[in-house]
Scaffold this motif. Structure first.
Motif, PDB file in Angstrom:
ATOM      1  N   ALA B 293       0.844  -1.187   0.000  1.00 56.82           N
ATOM      2  CA  ALA B 293       0.000   0.000   0.000  1.00 56.82           C
ATOM      3  C   ALA B 293       0.880   1.238   0.000  1.00 56.82           C
ATOM      4  N   ILE B 294       0.432   2.276  -0.693  1.00 65.21           N
ATOM      5  CA  ILE B 294       1.158   3.537  -0.630  1.00 65.21           C
ATOM      6  C   ILE B 294       0.303   4.657  -0.053  1.00 65.21           C
ATOM      7  N   HIS B 295      -0.993   4.401  -0.003  1.00 61.60           N
ATOM      8  CA  HIS B 295      -1.850   5.492   0.432  1.00 61.60           C
ATOM      9  C   HIS B 295      -3.088   4.918   1.103  1.00 61.60           C
ATOM     10  N   VAL B 296      -3.565   5.617   2.131  1.00 62.43           N
ATOM     11  CA  VAL B 296      -4.789   5.172   2.800  1.00 62.43           C
ATOM     12  C   VAL B 296      -5.640   6.396   3.096  1.00 62.43           C
ATOM     13  N   ALA B 297      -6.942   6.210   3.085  1.00 61.79           N
ATOM     14  CA  ALA B 297      -7.854   7.304   3.412  1.00 61.79           C
ATOM     15  C   ALA B 297      -9.009   6.733   4.212  1.00 61.79           C
ATOM     16  N   VAL B 298      -9.321   7.366   5.333  1.00 58.50           N
ATOM     17  CA  VAL B 298     -10.400   6.837   6.162  1.00 58.50           C
ATOM     18  C   VAL B 298     -11.473   7.909   6.361  1.00 58.50           C
ATOM     19  N   GLY B 299     -12.677   7.425   6.594  1.00 55.29           N
ATOM     20  CA  GLY B 299     -13.799   8.308   6.894  1.00 55.29           C
ATOM     21  C   GLY B 299     -14.433   7.871   8.190  1.00 55.29           C
ATOM     22  N   ASP B 300     -15.740   8.043   8.291  1.00 52.96           N
ATOM     23  CA  ASP B 300     -16.461   7.635   9.491  1.00 52.96           C
ATOM     24  C   ASP B 300     -16.463   6.120   9.647  1.00 52.96           C
ATOM     25  N   ASN B 301     -16.830   5.461   8.581  1.00 51.78           N
ATOM     26  CA  ASN B 301     -16.994   4.020   8.617  1.00 51.78           C
ATOM     27  C   ASN B 301     -16.362   3.331   7.425  1.00 51.78           C
ATOM     28  N   VAL B 302     -15.433   4.005   6.779  1.00 53.04           N
ATOM     29  CA  VAL B 302     -14.837   3.404   5.583  1.00 53.04           C
ATOM     30  C   VAL B 302     -13.327   3.575   5.588  1.00 53.04           C
ATOM     31  N   VAL B 303     -12.680   2.672   4.896  1.00 52.06           N
ATOM     32  CA  VAL B 303     -11.245   2.803   4.642  1.00 52.06           C
ATOM     33  C   VAL B 303     -11.018   2.485   3.178  1.00 52.06           C
ATOM     34  N   TRP B 304     -10.312   3.352   2.502  1.00 52.57           N
ATOM     35  CA  TRP B 304      -9.912   3.130   1.113  1.00 52.57           C
ATOM     36  C   TRP B 304      -8.388   3.123   1.076  1.00 52.57           C
ATOM     37  N   ALA B 305      -7.825   2.332   0.199  1.00 50.13           N
ATOM     38  CA  ALA B 305      -6.374   2.313   0.099  1.00 50.13           C
ATOM     39  C   ALA B 305      -5.968   2.266  -1.366  1.00 50.13           C
ATOM     40  N   VAL B 306      -4.732   2.711  -1.618  1.00 43.98           N
ATOM     41  CA  VAL B 306      -4.159   2.623  -2.958  1.00 43.98           C
ATOM     42  C   VAL B 306      -2.849   1.851  -2.821  1.00 43.98           C
ATOM     43  N   THR B 307      -2.632   0.910  -3.719  1.00 47.38           N
ATOM     44  CA  THR B 307      -1.385   0.148  -3.685  1.00 47.38           C
ATOM     45  C   THR B 307      -0.416   0.707  -4.717  1.00 47.38           C
ATOM     46  N   LYS B 308       0.826   0.188  -4.690  1.00 46.78           N
ATOM     47  CA  LYS B 308       1.885   0.749  -5.547  1.00 46.78           C
ATOM     48  C   LYS B 308       1.546   0.680  -7.019  1.00 46.78           C
ATOM     49  N   ASP B 309       0.694  -0.293  -7.389  1.00 40.36           N
ATOM     50  CA  ASP B 309       0.291  -0.397  -8.798  1.00 40.36           C
ATOM     51  C   ASP B 309      -0.908   0.494  -9.117  1.00 40.36           C
ATOM     52  N   ASN B 310      -1.194   1.456  -8.202  1.00 47.39           N
ATOM     53  CA  ASN B 310      -2.284   2.417  -8.373  1.00 47.39           C
ATOM     54  C   ASN B 310      -3.684   1.816  -8.326  1.00 47.39           C
ATOM     55  N   LYS B 311      -3.784   0.583  -7.897  1.00 48.07           N
ATOM     56  CA  LYS B 311      -5.107  -0.035  -7.743  1.00 48.07           C
ATOM     57  C   LYS B 311      -5.781   0.541  -6.496  1.00 48.07           C
ATOM     58  N   VAL B 312      -7.090   0.627  -6.577  1.00 47.98           N
ATOM     59  CA  VAL B 312      -7.876   1.176  -5.471  1.00 47.98           C
ATOM     60  C   VAL B 312      -8.566   0.042  -4.735  1.00 47.98           C
ATOM     61  N   TRP B 313      -8.524   0.112  -3.419  1.00 46.93           N
ATOM     62  CA  TRP B 313      -9.100  -0.960  -2.604  1.00 46.93           C
ATOM     63  C   TRP B 313     -10.048  -0.377  -1.572  1.00 46.93           C
ATOM     64  N   TYR B 314     -11.097  -1.139  -1.307  1.00 47.86           N
ATOM     65  CA  TYR B 314     -12.092  -0.726  -0.328  1.00 47.86           C
ATOM     66  C   TYR B 314     -12.098  -1.761   0.793  1.00 47.86           C
TER      67      TYR B 314
END
Lengths: 275, 1174
Positions: B293-314
C-alpha cells in the motif's frame, strides 16, 4: 407576481361565448331561436351540448332528428378536438360570440366521427391521456393509477371540477428533477391549410447537451414555416388556448401549464389575418 | 446545503478551493509558498508547504474566535487600611485564578501566538450570577474559600472582583505558520504528511480536532489541544510506532490508519473521548502481497487504500468496534491518491489524467459507491486568460473587471467565497428600485440590454473588487475600533463586506447591471428577442464553459485533494461535472430574491395574454348560460377514527368529503364520518368552513391527523383520524387543506400580516388575521382563527408585519421564507411552483440506560421488580431499547448510531453515568456513597428531508432570532434583525430589507457571557436574556447605529431566572423558568430600561408581543371540557394604550397530549408579532 398555478386555473376556466343556430334546411315546427352558451375551452363539443340539443328538439319532430353535428362557416367541427382548439383553428379572428350551425341530418361521414354516447368521448379522452403518458413517462404514471383515479380524471372534466381533476392530473405532470422534464413532450400541431390532420413527432424538452428546448425550437424542428424570418413580416400565428406565447417559452413549462386535460399541447398554426 | 469547500493542490504546488456552489477552482493566492499537501475540515485547512513547515488557514466567520481571559483580584479587610491588598501570609495571592491556587497577575497574560490580538484592556466584571454588583464589582465573603455575596455585610472580611479581557484570533483566511516545536524543543525533522479529523470524538471542548502528522523520517506526531478557542493547538507529541510511516489518515470519528514504508497498514486502536491519541497500533496486511500500500484514506466508517500499482481498494466490515475491518475489495479505477471527506464521500486523483474524481453514489447503505466521475470545472486562471485573449467585443466588458483587481486582492478573500456568491446576489435584490446613479465605465459601443456581457470571470472578479473596496472601509473601521477598545463591551465590526452596504452606490450599481443580464441568460438561454439573442447568449455561455477548460495546455494536473470540509452527499446537486449547464444553473441557485423564471418575458407575456383573453372572451358574455351545471363532488375513503366515547380506541369508519359551490359561488364542503354505534349506523359531520386547523400527528405506528373546529378546540378534543398509508393521509390532508382554504377564500401565499406558528412537532402554520382580530371590545375569539399549514420543519418562527419571516430548525439551521406556499405533502394545487426548496432538519432521540447497585456485583442491569425498565424513556414509564426505538415518524431516518450523551444537565462521569439515591430523583455526575442507582443517556440522530418555501441562511447556527415588528416603509430600508447563535453569541443582521429578506452578513455584538433569548421592539428597543437568567437592555440602538453601544444589566425578578423576552411597541414581557409572566413597569422614552417587574400570570411557556403591544402566549396547561391541553395559544384581552397589561386570557388552539396513544399535542411557540390593528 402571479403564480404559475393561476395559469392552470385560467386555462381550465377559459370559456367561449357561442351562439348556436339551427341549420336553415332543417325541418322545424316553428322557428328555432338561437341558443347562447359559454363553452369550456378544454372540453369537447358533444360533452357540453346537451342543452343545445334539448333546446332545438323542442321545435322539431322526432322523425326529423338524426345524430347532431356542428359546422362553422361550412367546416364540420370535429367533436374529438377540444373546443378551444376548434375555435382557435377556425374562428380565432372572427367576431364573438362564435356562431355555430347545428345540424340533425346529413351527417358528414367522411369528416366526422360518430359520437353515440359520452362513453365514446371518455374512451377517446382516456386514450389521449394514456398516449401522452406513454410519451412523458413510458406510461408508468398512468399505469400506476387505479381505475378510480382514471375515473376521477374523467369526472373532473365532465363535471368541470378543477380541483378534482388536478388532484389526480398533477401526478401526470411530475417528472424526476434530475432529468429536468418529461421524456418526450406530447404535442400536436394543427394547420388550417393542410390535408394532414396534425403533426406529431417525438421531441424532448431538454437537448442531449442540457439545453432547454423552447417553443421556437420545436417549431424550427417540425414546422419551420411557422417561424417568420427576420426580414419578412409575420405570416403565421402560433396559438395555444387563444394566446400566442413567445417562442422562447420553455416547452416543458408549456407542457405542464398549457396542455389540455387530455395532456396534449394542442398548438394551432394559423395564417395572420390579411387586414 | 450550506456552501463548503473542496481543497486541492496541483502539481506545481498551487492551492485551489472549489465551492459547492461554484463552478471553478479558485486559487488561494495568499499562499506565498508552494504547498505539498492540505487537509481540510469545515472550519479550517491545514497544509504542508514546500518548506516542510505546517501552515493553518482558519476560515473567517461573522462570529470571531475570541477568548475571555479572567483573573481575580483579592483583598482582605483590616482595621487600619479597611479593605486593602495586604493579605494574610496564609491567604491566596493578591491576583489569582478563581480557585485561588494559581498566581495570575494581569501582566502574566500573554497572547498564545502572534496570530492573536487583544481586543481591549482589562476591565472589571460587574455582573455576579445575574445580579449587578456595586460600581467596583467587589463580592464579599467571610473568608477566602467561601460563598461570595454582592452585598457587604458586617462580617465580610475578604472581597474579590473579577477582571476580564478578550483576545481574538486575527489570522483568519490566511496561512499562518505553526511553529514546529515539540514538548522539548524544536522537532528534529520536517513534515511530510498531515491529516486532520476527529471532531466527532467529543463535543468538549467545542471544535476539538485531532491532527496527525508524519515526518520525513517516518515518525508520527499528534498535535495536542486544538479546539475552537485554540485553533493552533499547543504542541506536538510523538506517537510510538511499530515501523516507519509514509502517510496517515484520520477520519471524523475514531478511525486512524497509516501506511508503513514496507507497504503494510497500521490501525490505531483505543481512541476514545478521554484518549483521542489512542493507545496502540495493529498491523493490517496490504491488499496485494506483490504491491504494498502507498496510500490510505479513512472516513467515518470506511477505509480506502491505494497500492503501488495504483489499484484502489475498499475495506469491508469497518465499524467503531472493529476499526480493522475484515477484508479488501478491489475497485475499478487507478488513482494516485484518495481522500474521504464528510459523509464518507470519496475523492481521488486519477493516475491517468491527474484529474480530481468524485465517487458517485456513496450512501450510508452503499459506502463503496458506484462510479468515478471527473470534477470538470475550470480554474479561475483559465478563464481569465481566455477572456483577455478573446477579441470578441462581447467579452470586453468582462475584461474590464479582470486581471489587476484580482491580483491585488488578498487571497484571504478566497476562502471567503463560501459567503461570496450569495452576498453578491442579495445586493442585487436591493437595487432595482434605486435607479443606477452612475453607470459603470463599460464600453459605450456595447448596447447594454441585449448583450450578455457577463462572463463568470467578470462576475467573480467584480465581486472581489467590490469586496476590496469594502475591505478598505473595514480597515478604517478597525482602527476606529481600536480607539474605542477601552470601553467594553462593544460591538465588533468583523465582516469585511459590512461597510459596503447601501452607502456604496457605484458598486451596487455594477452588481445590478451585471447580474440582471446574467439572470436573463438564465437556464433556458433565452431572452427578450428570440432569434438573435439566442445565439448571443449561447456564445456567452458556451464558449466560456465548454471550450475553455479543455484548452490543450490548460488541463490541470492535480497532486492532492482534501474533502474533509466539503459537505456534500450523494443527493447534493453539484455543478462540477457538466460545465455546459453549470453556469446557468448555478446562477439560478444563487438567486434568492429574483428567480429568472419568474421575471422572464415569456412568462409575463402568458400572464398578460391570458388575462386579455378572459377579458375578450368572457367579460361581455357573463350573462350567457354555463354549459356544465355545477354539481356536488364527493370523495370517499376508509379511515380509522379515535372514537369519542370510552373506552377510546381506533375504530374503522367510512369517511367522505362532499364539495359543492356555496351560495356566493365559493367552494364549500362537509366532512362526513360514518360509524357504527351498538350495531346502529351513525354519522358525525363537520362543515369545512368551520374547520380551524388540520394537524398531522406524529405516531410511529399510524398515519394520523387531527381535525379541529372551534367547538372541538373548546373541548380540547379533536376528531382524530388515521389513514391506511402515508400517501393516503397526505392526499387527504392536501385535499382537506385546499378545501378549507377555498371555503375561506384563501389562495396563494400567506399575506404579509399573517400570523406564523410552529407546533411542537415542527410543523409550520399560518393564520390570516381577520380585521376584527384586535377589534374592541369584541375581538374574534382565538378558537375561531383558521390555521393552515405550509411546508417545512422548524423549531422557531419569527415574522414581522412586512412579510419578512425567519425560522430556525431543530438543528439550529437558519431559514428565510421565500414567498412561496405549500411544499411537504402539500403538493399540486396547494403548493406554489417557485420558491419551494428542499429542507432538512436533524434532531436527537434520547433513551436512558438505568442500572441499580447491589453489594455483590456493583452496578448491573438487574433492577428491583419495582424499578423502571432498564432501558427506558426519560420518565422511566416506557421501555425504550436501542433496537425497538424508532425515529419519531416514518419521515425521519436514522443518520448515526446510538452514542452516549455526555451533555445532559447535571453532568456525567467519564462513561456518561449520572448517579442518584433512587430512580425518580435528581441526578448528579459523580458517584457518592448514597447512590444506589445510575443512568446514562444515549442519543441517536435522525434526519428529516422535506420541502417548503424556505431557503437556508448559512453559515451560523442560531438558537433565537427576532425581527423588528414594524418599521421599514420602503423596500430598500434596512429591517433590524437580531439573533443569538447556538453558542450564545449575540448577532445583528445587516442588509435585511423587503427585497433581500435574508440580509447579507452578521455583525457580532460582544457580551461577557452567553445569551439565550432576544427581542427587538417597534422603537429599536433590544432586550435580551443571558444564560444566567438576567435581562439586558441594549443602549442607543438606532437605524444609524444598528448594533447600539452597550448593554445595561437589568436584574431579574427576585429569585427567578428569566428564560425568554418579547418586546412590542412599548411593552416588555418576560417569562421565567417557572412559567411566570412578567411585565416591565415604568418604561418611558427617557427611561427605556423601566423600573421593576410586575407579575402578570403563571402557567406560561412563551410570550410574544405584537407591534401594537398585543400580547399572545403559549399557555402550558389549559383545561377543556373533554380533556387537558398542554400548549395552547392564548390572546390577552383588554390591552389598551392606557392599559398595556390587559385583563384576561382568551384561549385558542391547542389540544390534548396527556395520553400517549392519542397524541394531538399542538404546542405553538407562536409568533403573532404581526397582528394588524383593528
Amino acid at each position: 407576481m402571479a403564480d404559475d398555478k393561476d395559469v392552470l386555473r385560467d386555462v381550465w376556466f377559459g370559456r367561449i361565448p357561442t351562439c348556436f343556430t339551427l341549420y336553415q334546411d332543417e325541418i322545424t315546427e316553428r322557428e328555432a331561436e338561437p341558443f347562447y352558451l359559454l363553452l369550456p375551452r378544454v372540453s369537447f363539443l358533444t360533452l357540453v351540448t346537451d342543452k343545445v340539443k334539448k333546446h332545438f328538439l323542442k321545435v322539431m319532430k322526432a322523425e326529423d332528428v338524426e345524430e347532431m353535428w356542428f359546422d362553422f362557416e361550412g367546416t364540420p367541427l370535429k367533436w374529438h378536438y377540444p373546443i378551444g382548439l376548434l375555435f382557435d383553428l377556425h374562428a380565432s379572428n372572427t367576431a364573438l360570440p362564435w356562431s355555430i350551425t347545428v345540424h340533425f341530418k346529413n351527417f358528414p361521414e367522411r369528416d366526422l366521427l360518430h359520437c353515440p354516447s359520452n362513453s365514446v368521448i371518455e374512451a377517446h379522452f382516456m386514450s389521449s391521456i394514456k398516449e401522452a403518458d406513454a410519451l412523458k413517462h413510458k406510461s408508468q404514471v398512468i399505469n400506476d393509477m387505479q381505475k378510480k383515479d382514471h375515473k376521477q380524471l374523467w369526472m373532473g372534466l365532465q363535471n368541470d371540477k378543477f380541483d378534482q381533476f388536478w388532484a389526480m392530473n398533477r401526478k401526470l405532470m411530475e417528472y424526476p428533477t434530475e432529468e429536468g422534464g418529461f421524456r418526450y413532450i406530447p404535442f400536436r400541431i394543427y394547420l388550417t391549410m393542410s390535408d394532414r390532420p396534425f403533426i406529431q413527432k417525438l421531441f424532448r424538452p431538454i437537448s442531449s447537451d442540457g439545453y432547454t428546448h423552447t417553443l421556437g425550437d420545436l417549431l424550427k424542428e417540425v414546422y419551420p414555416v411557422a417561424i417568420s424570418r427576420d426580414d419578412e413580416s409575420k405570416r403565421y400565428q402560433v396559438v395555444i388556448h387563444g394566446i400566442e406565447p413567445l417562442l422562447e417559452t420553455p416547452l416543458q413549462w408549456l407542457s405542464e401549464h398549457l396542455s389540455h386535460p387530455d395532456n396534449f399541447l394542442h398548438i394551432s398554426v394559423i395564417p395572420v389575418p390579411s387586414d | 446545503m450550506p456552501v463548503s469547500l473542496l481543497w486541492a493542490v496541483d502539481v506545481y504546488g498551487r492551492v485551489y478551493s472549489l465551492s459547492t456552489r461554484g463552478q471553478q477552482w479558485e486559487q488561494c493566492r495568499d499562499a506565498v509558498l508552494e504547498f505539498k499537501r492540505v487537509t481540510a475540515v469545515q472550519q479550517c485547512c491545514w497544509g504542508i508547504a514546500c518548506d516542510h513547515h505546517i501552515y493553518l488557514n482558519v476560515h473567517s466567520s461573522d462570529v470571531p474566535i475570541r477568548y475571555q481571559e479572567e483573573t481575580f483580584e483579592n483583598q482582605r479587610w483590616n482595621p487600619m487600611d479597611n479593605f486593602s491588598d495586604r493579605l494574610l501570609p496564609s491567604d491566596r495571592w493578591q491576583w489569582s485564578n478563581i480557585t485561588g491556587l494559581e498566581h495570575q497577575p494581569l501582566d502574566s497574560f500573554f497572547l498564545p501566538s502572534t496570530n492573536w490580538e487583544w481586543e481591549g484592556d482589562w476591565y472589571i466584571d460587574e455582573n455576579f450570577g445575574g445580579e449587578p454588583t456595586e460600581k467596583e464589582g467587589w463580592t464579599y465573603a467571610i473568608d477566602f474559600p467561601a460563598t461570595y455575596t454582592k452585598d457587604k455585610k458586617w462580617n465580610s472580611c475578604v472581597r474579590r472582583r473579577r477582571w476580564i479581557r478578550y483576545r481574538r484570533y486575527k489570522a483568519t483566511d490566511n496561512w499562518a505558520t505553526i511553529p514546529s516545536e515539540g514538548r522539548s524543543g524544536p522537532l528534529p525533522d520536517p513534515f511530510n504528511d498531515i491529516s486532520c479529523g476527529g471532531w466527532e470524538i467529543s463535543e468538549e471542548p467545542r471544535g476539538r480536532l485531532s491532527l496527525w502528522a508524519v515526518s520525513l523520517q517516518g515518525k508520527v506526531w499528534f498535535r495536542e489541544g486544538i479546539h475552537h478557542h485554540s485553533p493552533e493547538g499547543d504542541g506536538w507529541e510523538e506517537v510510538s510506532l511499530p515501523g516507519e510511516v509514509v502517510q496517515i489518515s484520520c477520519g471524523p470519528g475514531d478511525l486512524v490508519w497509516a501506511v508503513l514504508w514496507e507497504g503494510q497498514l497500521i490501525v490505531r486502536e483505543g481512541i476514545t473521548r478521554d484518549c483521542p491519541r489512542g493507545s496502540s497500533w495493529v498491523v493490517v496486511d496490504s491488499p496485494n502481497p506483490e504491491a504494498g500500500a502507498i496510500h490510505v484514506a479513512v472516513g467515518d466508517n470506511v477505509v480506502w487504500a491505494v497500492t503501488k500499482d495504483n489499484k484502489v481498494w475498499y475495506r469491508r466490515g469497518i465499524n467503531s468496534y472493529n476499526p480493522r475491518g475484515s477484508g479488501w475489495i478491489g475497485m475499478i479505477g487507478e488513482m494516485v491518491m484518495i481522500n474521504v471527506g464528510l459523509n464518507d464521500q470519496v475523492w481521488g486523483i486519477s493516475c491517468e489524467d491527474r484529474a480530481v474524481y468524485f465517487r458517485q453514489g456513496v450512501t450510508s447503505n452503499e459506502l463503496s459507491g458506484k462510479a468515478w466521475k471527473a470534477v470538470n470545472v475550470p480554474r479561475d486562471g483559465d478563464i481569465r486568460s481566455h477572456s483577455s485573449a478573446s477579441s470578441s467585443s462581447l467579452h470586453s466588458a468582462g475584461c474590464f473587471f479582470s486581471g489587476e483587481v484580482r491580483a491585488q486582492s488578498v487571497m484571504s478573500e478566497d476562502s471567503d467565497t463560501k459567503n461570496g456568491p450569495q452576498r453578491a446576489v442579495l445586493e442585487v435584490g436591493a437595487c432595482p428600485s434605486s435607479p443606477p446613479p452612475d453607470p459603470p465605465p463599460v464600453d459605450p459601443d456595447v448596447p447594454k440590454p441585449r448583450i450578455p456581457k457577463v462572463t463568470s470571470d467578470s462576475f467573480i472578479s467584480e465581486m472581489l473588487s467590490d469586496r476590496k473596496v469594502k475591505r478598505e472601509g473595514a480597515t478604517t473601521e478597525a482602527s476606529l475600533r481600536e480607539a474605542d477598545a477601552k470601553s467594553p463591551p462593544l460591538a465588533l465590526v468583523l465582516s469585511p463586506s459590512l461597510s459596503g452596504g447601501p452607502g456604496d452606490p457605484q458598486w451596487s450599481n455594477v452588481d445590478l447591471e451585471e447580474t440582471q443580464t446574467h439572470l436573463a441568460v438564465g437556464p433556458a438561454g433565452v431572452r427578450g428577442d428570440a432569434a438573435d439573442t439566442c445565439s448571443l447568449s449561447s456564445v456567452a455561455t458556451y464558449t466560456l464553459c465548454q471550450e475553455e477548460p479543455y484548452g490543450a495546455d490548460e488541463h490541470p494536473l492535480w497532486a492532492w485533494v482534501s474533502g474533509g470540509g466539503c459537505g456534500v452527499d450523494c443527493h447534493s446537486q453539484l455543478n462540477w461535472f457538466n460545465s455546459a449547464t453549470a453556469l446557468s444553473s448555478s446562477v439560478q441557485s444563487m438567486s434568492l430574491s429574483i428567480s429568472p423564471a419568474q421575471t422572464a418575458a415569456w412568462r409575463k407575456q402568458i400572464f398578460e395574454q391570458l388575462s386579455e383573453r378572459s377579458k375578450r372572451e368572457m367579460d361581455n358574455f357573463k350573462h350567457y348560460e354555463q354549459a356544465i351545471e355545477q354539481s356536488v363532488w364527493v370523495k370517499k375513503g376508509a379511515m380509522q377514527w379515535w372514537r369519542d366515547w370510552k373506552p377510546h380506541k381506533w375504530v374503522d369508519v367510512r369517511f367522505a368529503l362532499e364539495q359543492f359551490s356555496g351560495p356566493e359561488g365559493n367552494q364549500d364542503g362537509i366532512l362526513f364520518l360514518y360509524y357504527n354505534f351498538n350495531e346502529e349506523k351513525k354519522y358525525l359531520h363537520a362543515f369545512i368552513n368551520e374547520v380551524t386547523i388540520l394537524v398531522p400527528v406524529l405516531n410511529d405506528s399510524k398515519h394520523t391527523f387531527a381535525v379541529y373546529t372551534a367547538e372541538r378546540t373548546k373541548q380540547r378534543w379533536p376528531i382524530r383520524l388515521a389513514a391506511a398509508t402515508e400517501l393516503e393521509m397526505h392526499d387527504w390532508l392536501a385535499l382537506l387543506s385546499v378545501s378549507c382554504c377555498d371555503s375561506r377564500g384563501i389562495q396563494g401565499p400567506p399575506s404579509k400580516q399573517a400570523l406564523w406558528s410552529v407546533t411542537c412537532k415542527g410543523d409550520v402554520f399560518v393564520c390570516e388575521p381577520s380585521p376584527s382580530l384586535e377589534a374592541c371590545p369584541y375581538p374574534t375569539p382565538c378558537d375561531q382563527m383558521f390555521w393552515h399549514q405550509v411546508g417545512g420543519h422548524l423549531r422557531l418562527v419569527e415574522c414581522n408585519s412586512l412579510g419578512v419571516v425567519w425560522g430556525v430548525g431543530y438543528d439550529h439551521t437558519v431559514w428565510v421564507y421565500t414567498g412561496g406556499y405549500g411544499g411537504g405533502f402539500l403538493q399540486g394545487l396547494a403548493s406554489s411552483t417557485d420558491n419551494i426548496y428542499t429542507q432538512t432538519d436533524v434532531k436527537c432521540v434520547y433513551i436512558y440506560e438505568n442500572q441499580r447497585w447491589n453489594p455483590v456485583t456493583g452496578y448491573t442491569n438487574r433492577g428491583l421488580p419495582t424499578d423502571r425498565y432498564m432501558w427506558s424513556d426519560a420518565t422511566g414509564l416506557q421501555e425504550c431499547t436501542k433496537a425497538n426505538t424508532k425515529p419519531p415518524s416514518p419521515h425521519w431516518t436514522w443518520v448515526a448510531d446510538w452514542a452516549i450523551d455526555y451533555g445532559i444537565s447535571g453532568g456525567t462521569d467519564r462513561e456518561g453515568w449520572q448517579y442518584a439515591a433512587d430512580f425518580p430523583t435528581s441526578y448528579h455526575g459523580h458517584k457518592t456513597l448514597k447512590d444506589f442507582v445510575r443512568r446514562r443517556r444515549w442519543a441517536r440522530k435522525c434526519k428529516l428531508t422535506t420541502t417548503g418555501p424556505w431557503q437556508e441562511v448559512p453559515p451560523i447556527p442560531l438558537s433565537d432570532v427576532t425581527i423588528i415588528p414594524c418599521g421599514a416603509q420602503s423596500i430598500v430600508e434596512p429591517i433590524p434583525l437580531w439573533a443569538i447563535s447556538n453558542k450564545g453569541d449575540v448577532l445583528c443582521r445587516l442588509g435585511v430589507t423587503l427585497l433581500t429578506p435574508a440580509g447579507t452578513s452578521w455583525l457580532h455584538v460582544g457580551t461577557d457571557q452567553p445569551f439565550k433569548s432576544i427581542s427587538i421592539g417597534g422603537a429599536n428597543q433590544v432586550w435580551a436574556i443571558a444564560r444566567d437568567g438576567s435581562a439586558f437592555y441594549r443602549g442607543s440602538v438606532t437605524a444609524q447605529s444598528p448594533s447600539g453601544d452597550c448593554w445595561y444589566h437589568i436584574p431579574s425578578p427576585v429569585r427567578q431566572k428569566l428564560q425568554q423576552v418579547s418586546v412590542g411597541r412599548t411593552s416588555v414581557y418576560t417569562v421565567d423558568q417557572h412559567g411566570n409572566l412578567w411585565f416591565r413597569q415604568g418604561l418611558t422614552p427617557s427611561c427605556p430600561q423601566g423600573s421593576s417587574w410586575e407579575h402578570i400570570s403563571n402557567n406560561v411557556r412563551k410570550v410574544s408581543v405584537g407591534p401594537l403591544d398585543q400580547v399572545w402566549i403559549i399557555a402550558d396547561k389549559v383545561q377543556g371540557s373533554h380533556s387537558l391541553s398542554c400548549g395552547t395559544v392564548c390572546h390577552r384581552l383588554g390591552v389598551q394604550p392606557m392599559e398595556p397589561k390587559g385583563q384576561s386570557w382568551d384561549y385558542g388552539i391547542g389540544s390534548n397530549s396527556s395520553s400517549v396513544q392519542s397524541p394531538g399535542c399542538v404546542q405553538l411557540p407562536l409568533n403573532p408579532s404581526s397582528v394588524p390593528s383593528a
